[in-house]
Scaffold this motif. Structure first.
Motif, mmCIF file in Angstrom:
data_model
loop_
_atom_site.group_PDB
_atom_site.id
_atom_site.type_symbol
_atom_site.label_atom_id
_atom_site.label_comp_id
_atom_site.label_asym_id
_atom_site.label_seq_id
_atom_site.Cartn_x
_atom_site.Cartn_y
_atom_site.Cartn_z
ATOM 1 N N GLU A 113 -16.650 -1.112 -21.569
ATOM 2 C CA GLU A 113 -16.027 -1.807 -20.447
ATOM 3 C C GLU A 113 -14.610 -2.281 -20.769
ATOM 4 O OE1 GLU A 113 -17.681 -6.267 -20.326
ATOM 5 O OE2 GLU A 113 -19.268 -4.761 -20.498
ATOM 6 N N ASP A 120 -10.428 5.107 -9.075
ATOM 7 C CA ASP A 120 -9.833 3.797 -9.362
ATOM 8 C C ASP A 120 -8.330 3.920 -9.561
ATOM 9 O OD1 ASP A 120 -12.403 2.680 -9.408
ATOM 10 O OD2 ASP A 120 -12.576 2.874 -11.590
ATOM 11 N N GLN A 170 -19.370 7.778 -7.169
ATOM 12 C CA GLN A 170 -18.461 6.661 -6.947
ATOM 13 C C GLN A 170 -17.732 6.786 -5.622
ATOM 14 O OE1 GLN A 170 -14.761 6.298 -8.959
ATOM 15 N NE2 GLN A 170 -14.842 4.078 -9.043
ATOM 16 N N ASP A 173 -19.404 1.354 -3.142
ATOM 17 C CA ASP A 173 -18.426 0.276 -3.080
ATOM 18 C C ASP A 173 -17.708 0.186 -4.417
ATOM 19 O OD1 ASP A 173 -19.189 -0.373 -0.515
ATOM 20 O OD2 ASP A 173 -20.683 -1.843 -1.175
ATOM 21 N N ARG A 174 -16.401 0.076 -4.347
ATOM 22 C CA ARG A 174 -15.610 0.043 -5.576
ATOM 23 C C ARG A 174 -15.063 -1.360 -5.805
ATOM 24 N NH1 ARG A 174 -11.191 2.469 -5.769
ATOM 25 N NH2 ARG A 174 -10.825 2.860 -3.572
ATOM 26 N N THR A 175 -14.738 -1.627 -7.067
ATOM 27 C CA THR A 175 -14.219 -2.944 -7.419
ATOM 28 C C THR A 175 -12.776 -2.901 -7.898
ATOM 29 O OG1 THR A 175 -15.079 -2.730 -9.679
ATOM 30 C CG2 THR A 175 -16.511 -3.775 -8.046
ATOM 31 N N LEU A 176 -12.264 -1.705 -8.222
ATOM 32 C CA LEU A 176 -10.922 -1.590 -8.792
ATOM 33 C C LEU A 176 -10.085 -0.600 -8.007
ATOM 34 C CD1 LEU A 176 -11.541 -1.405 -12.657
ATOM 35 C CD2 LEU A 176 -10.621 -3.331 -11.378
ATOM 36 N N GLN A 177 -8.797 -0.892 -7.918
ATOM 37 C CA GLN A 177 -7.853 0.046 -7.338
ATOM 38 C C GLN A 177 -6.493 -0.161 -7.989
ATOM 39 O OE1 GLN A 177 -8.350 2.528 -4.668
ATOM 40 N NE2 GLN A 177 -6.534 3.117 -5.810
ATOM 41 N N GLY A 217 -6.458 -9.749 -10.671
ATOM 42 C CA GLY A 217 -6.211 -8.473 -11.322
ATOM 43 C C GLY A 217 -5.325 -8.603 -12.525
ATOM 44 N N TYR A 274 -4.197 -3.290 -11.656
ATOM 45 C CA TYR A 274 -5.492 -3.081 -11.004
ATOM 46 C C TYR A 274 -5.915 -4.349 -10.268
ATOM 47 C CZ TYR A 274 -6.372 1.514 -12.973
ATOM 48 O OH TYR A 274 -6.304 2.855 -13.255
ATOM 49 N N SER A 322 -8.644 -5.521 -6.591
ATOM 50 C CA SER A 322 -9.738 -5.034 -5.764
ATOM 51 C C SER A 322 -9.168 -4.190 -4.628
ATOM 52 C CB SER A 322 -10.548 -6.202 -5.202
ATOM 53 O OG SER A 322 -9.722 -7.087 -4.481
ATOM 54 N N GLU A 336 -9.388 -4.096 -1.459
ATOM 55 C CA GLU A 336 -8.881 -4.731 -0.241
ATOM 56 C C GLU A 336 -7.471 -5.301 -0.400
ATOM 57 O OE1 GLU A 336 -11.673 -7.764 -2.273
ATOM 58 O OE2 GLU A 336 -11.634 -5.599 -1.844
#
Length: 793
Positions: free
Chosen positions: A360, A676, A699, A703-707, A734, A753, A755, A757
């Motif tokens: 991680e 991501d 993926q 639902d994703r958590t990172l962008q 981030g 990085y 979220s 949104e």
């Protein structure tokens, strides 16, 4: 380190693990360590490791019933120069995203916390309240008990004599008490790790240093006070100073007259388990004197005990966590010079990588393959001594330390150095960083410094005229054979070029869809492909290629990094310069963007690729390494009328950030997927199966958590460097990954990085840089030439 890994393997569900210890679990460096557990670390991912250890250790006693003697003393590191203070401000940002408590305090507050400190010359302190220190033996035995409670096994007093690779691919571990066959072997041998690696025909750069600490007699002020003082870290004394019960403890990292343990051979004898060396107070006195000047109440306490033991140092500081180059299922968990502070965190994240294929956190900086055969024992000694001396020096951006250099140079190195070239070291290669036009030296700083305008001129030369850069350190591979195309299509997420001469950017993914590597692939013909990757990824990507090949495939992989040089020729007038030297058709019809051809330039046969990392019309020219000087001279001569200029990697960073080009190891890491990283255009999910395809498809529907976002920052005298926290409405949302100043667009730019949104163009963010908040705005396209018109002209 070994017990930390055993515990976390078991915690992750792998109870079929055996730790073989030749002595006691606390032998080697552990038993005599001072047990410090600081939070303040300049490396973001290493800070994650420290933070995890500091979270686990206070809980171990309750978890296991094993006494660990955790002392939550906190710590204060002292600043004497403005550069020290800027480093604290940078670390303050890291603390926000990692999650450890830190505040920057002034001399009055330092004196309130530790009233006996002499603070002449001190301008601030970095106060980390979650720090502590513990009994190393207690910590080790607590993790051992937790591991065995979950089913793992430990065999004490049993030395490993040899390790053999079996035809099945398993390892036979030969010990004094019999043989063990294992799927995976991890070398957690501490000071003995190099000898253990040599059992399997490998080696590692490692030097074992002597390290002293002294314990004083009782200190009256400590006797009279219940509260323990924080651990004081003083760069002037190059020392840590703390309480040890009612005594003082001072650990010294002396700056000269260093001693290597077990010198001159450097190998600890196998019978060494709990060995100490004779003390050498003469060597310590200048620094010990400064430490006592800093805390004068120690002066009259006298010295009760001196400990001088071995401590392993890799050349570049971080521990070795990861696979060994060229071997399957042989890993390292060693080389930590702060093994108590790092043992638990190293074990946690290495166990994740071993069992699940990814960790991680970004493991690139710990991967043993970050160093190659260039890092011989002389290099290890020079760099290891330097690393030891610099333990309490403030690391400054861009600072290049001289030990062990140069190792790998192109034939242009001396010539470019004579022209004012200033070099940076990457995987042993000396690569131009910037050129000094007037003999100036860089004044290293976390802020824009005295080479800012010099780099601007290099950037504008590329944007407006033409520039030339020696990038011979690129990793390069020839992949050939009847099955080469099929092999590469299975290994990479992108589709191989359909036509001879085609170029694609492709990514190597893990089974989990995480990004392991990035390669530029040129199809020379049906059975010949030319691959390029980052200099620092040479051994990692070679492993990906060699270990990804099936036995049934007709594929040959050859590392040609040392065989070919690379010159980057880029800028609006690059075609004019190159046209003076070749009969090849350089026009768009004859030599399109993203194509490569084998041509002759100035009578030199080479591979010419119309691609670059700076976003201009240009070519990468790949001649035989010995032809590099003649090619460079010919291009320089032909380019004089066009104002050709040498440029370096500082300029490359500015040019690439204007084009929103991602960086391997920064934006593209094992922590993230192609989705991501906003790299879907390089995914070909409609082609036959490739490594990581299933996870990527999963993926895409989840639902994703990172962008990844690209942004401009309102900044004045500093720019994003990476690892700064990103805020919205006061909440940390981030982390930045890299950035810099775009000289052509006159904007401060960066990546980070957040979220998904928060990824829409126009979204407002706040970036904390050097403890000051700066407004940022998410961009929807590159700041420079968003339509790629400059590349296609």
């Amino acid at each position: 380190m070994g017990v930390g890994l055993l515990y976390h393997l078991a915690e992750e569900g792998c109870a079929e693990s055996l730790l073989i210890e030749k002595g006691e679990l606390t032998s080697g460096s552990t038993w005599h360590a001072a047990g410090q557990c600081p939070s303040l670390v300049g490396n973001y991912n290493l800070a994650k490791i420290h933070a995890y250890s500091n979270d686990l250790y206070p809980r171990l006693e309750e978890m296991t019933g094993q006494y660990v003697s955790w002392h939550p003393s906190g710590g204060i590191r002292l600043a004497r120069e403005k550069e020290d203070l800027d480093w604290f401000r940078y670390l303050h940002g890291i603390s926000k995203s990692v999650g450890f408590d830190m505040e920057i305090i002034g001399p009055d507050e330092i004196r309130r916390i530790v009233p006996w400190l002499e603070l002449d010359g001190v301008i601030a302190g970095a106060y980390t309240t979650g720090d502590g220190h513990a009994d190393p033996s207690g910590l080790t035995n607590a993790m051992a008990r937790a591991a065995t409670n979950m089913g793992a096994k430990i065999e004490r007093h049993n030395r490993v004599i040899d390790i053999k690779l079996l035809p099945s691919g398993e390892w036979e571990v030969v010990t004094e008490k019999g043989n063990v066959v294992a799927e995976v072997v991890v070398n957690a041998g501490g000071c003995f790790a190099r000898q253990i690696s040599q059992m399997v025909g490998s080696d590692m750069p490692l030097v074992n240093m002597e390290h002293h600490y002294v314990i004083t007699g009782n200190v009256g002020e400590f006797v009279a006070r219940d509260e323990e003082i924080p651990v004081i870290r003083d760069p002037r004394a190059s020392a840590y100073i703390r309480q040890e019960q009612k005594s003082g403890l001072i650990g010294i990292y002396e700056g000269e007259a260093l001693a290597e343990a077990w010198a001159p051979k450097g190998y600890p004898p196998w019978e060494s388990d709990s060995e100490l060396f004779p003390d050498d107070l003469d060597r310590l006195m200048p620094w010990l004197g400064r430490a006592m000047e800093r805390l004068p109440i120690l002066e009259d306490a006298g010295i009760k005990r001196i400990v001088n033991g071995a401590i392993p140092h890799p050349p570049d500081g971080p521990p070795y966590l990861g696979p060994v180059a060229g071997l399957r299922n042989f890993w390292l968990c060693c080389g930590s010079s702060f093994g108590i502070a790092q043992g638990a965190g190293c074990g946690k994240y290495l166990a994740q990588w071993m069992l699940h294929g990814d960790s991680e956190i970004n493991m690139t900086g710990f991967d043993p393959r970050r160093l190659g055969v260039f890092a011989d024992q002389d290099y290890a000694r020079a760099k290891g001594f330097q690393d030891y001396r610099m333990t309490y020096a403030t690391p400054l951006p861009g600072e290049e330390l001289p030990a062990g250099r140069p190792q790998r140079t192109s034939p242009l190195y001396a010539r470019l150095k004579d022209k004012g070239g200033v070099f940076t070291e990457t995987f042993g290669w000396e690569r131009p960083k910037w050129y000094s036009p007037d003999g100036r030296s860089e004044e290293y700083s976390y802020r824009r410094n005295n080479v800012f305008d010099v780099v601007r001129d290099e950037c504008l030369a590329v944007r407006e005229r033409v520039g030339i850069l020696d990038l011979s350190g690129f990793a390069k591979y020839d992949v050939t054979g009847a099955d080469a195309e099929t092999f590469l299509n299975r290994l990479c997420a992108n589709r191989m070029p359909a036509s001879d001469g085609g170029i694609v950017l492709a990514h190597i993914l893990s089974e989990n869809g995480r990004i392991l590597g990035e390669v530029t692939i040129t199809r020379l013909d049906n059975e010949r492909f030319y691959l390029l990757s980052a200099a620092g990824a040479e051994l990692r990507d070679l492993d990906h290629l060699l270990q990804g090949r099936l036995e049934s495939e007709d594929v040959t992989v050859k590392n040609v990094t040392d065989d070919r040089g690379v010159l980057v020729l880029a800028g609006p007038q690059s075609r004019d310069v190159l046209g003076r030297l070749t009969d090849a058709d350089l026009g768009n019809d004859g030599f399109r963007w993203l194509t490569g051809r084998e041509i002759s330039v100035a009578g030199i046969e080479l591979r010419a690729l119309r691609v670059n990392y700076v976003g201009e019309l240009g070519w990468e020219l790949h001649p035989a390494m010995q032809d590099l000087p003649a090619l460079y001279d010919a291009i320089r001569e032909a380019g004089e009328e066009f104002g050709i200029a040498d440029f370096g990697l500082y300029a490359v960073n500015s040019l690439r950030i204007e084009k929103a080009y991602r960086g391997w190891g920064a934006e593209l890491t094992n922590e993230v997927t192609m989705i991501d990283a906003d790299m879907e255009r390089f995914l070909k999910l409609d082609k036959d199966d490739f490594t990581g395809k299933s996870a990527t498809l999963a993926q895409a529907d989840a639902d994703r958590t990172l962008q990844l976002v690209y942004f401009e920052v309102d900044a004045t005298d500093s720019d994003v460097r990476g690892n700064e926290p990103i805020f919205v409405d006061g909440a940390c949302v981030g982390l930045t990954t890299s950035g810099g100043y775009g000289h052509a667009v006159e904007k401060s730019l960066g990546f980070g990085y957040v979220s998904p949104e928060l990824a829409a163009p126009g979204t407002r963010l706040e970036i904390s840089m050097l403890a000051e908040s700066h407004s940022a705005r998410v961009l929807g396209e590159p700041a420079y030439d968003p339509a790629n018109e400059r590349l296609r002209v």
